[in-house]
Write a protein that holds these residues in place. Structure first.
Motif: not given
Length: 165
Positions: A1-16
């Motif tokens: 999971m942590a490897e897939d997220l490269k930036s905060l934008d990726d995290l925001k998209d995943a949460v949304a």
């Protein structure tokens, strides 16, 4: 999971993406007669409210058990206006019949309780009406009640008269 997220934008998209897919749409809550029921409260008054599609009649049950038109029960125009507010805000004036039973408190508290009950019943009948009613603040119970009397005091805060001698 942590490897897939490269930036905060990726995290925001995943949460949304997860929040939108997990949020279920609200279902209408109606009984077998097609009515929505809610309890409204204000001060010491409690109102049990049933709404169903109709011509806009509002009937209030008095303490004797008789149903009276709201214009006779709430004779003051201000109280009648309070009862009409949820329908005007939701844009469904003269589309629902209301049957309400009110107990406790005075006329002002009872009118506020019926308004609260109508608002809650409307949003249960049609969940699409929730947004305008919530924005107007009609779904929130007004928690202001009369303060209780304390021992050693004449009223809630009033002290007994001071005597120097």
């Amino acid at each position: 999971m942590a490897e897939d997220l490269k930036s905060l934008d990726d995290l925001k998209d995943a949460v949304a993406g997860t929040a939108a897919s997990e949020a279920p749409a609200r279902e209408p809550v109606r009984d077998e007669l097609g009515r929505a029921y809610a309890t409204g409260k204000r001060k010491d008054a409690v109102a049990r409210v049933w709404i169903k599609p109709g011509s806009g009649r509002v009937m209030i049950r008095d303490h004797k058990g008789n149903y009276i038109d709201y214009t006779k029960y709430f004779a003051r125009p201000v109280l009648q206006m309070i009862l009409r507010q949820p329908f005007q805000v939701a844009g469904v004036t003269d589309q629902f019949d209301v049957m309400a039973t009110v107990k406790g408190g005075g006329l002002s508290g009872q009118a506020g309780a019926v308004k609260h009950g109508i608002s809650k019943a409307l949003q249960l009948y049609d969940p699409a009406l929730r947004a305008p009613l919530k924005a107007a603040g009609f779904l929130t119970r007004d928690a202001r009640v009369v303060e209780r009397k304390k021992y050693g005091k004449a009223k809630a805060r009033r002290s007994f008269q001071f005597s120097k001698r």
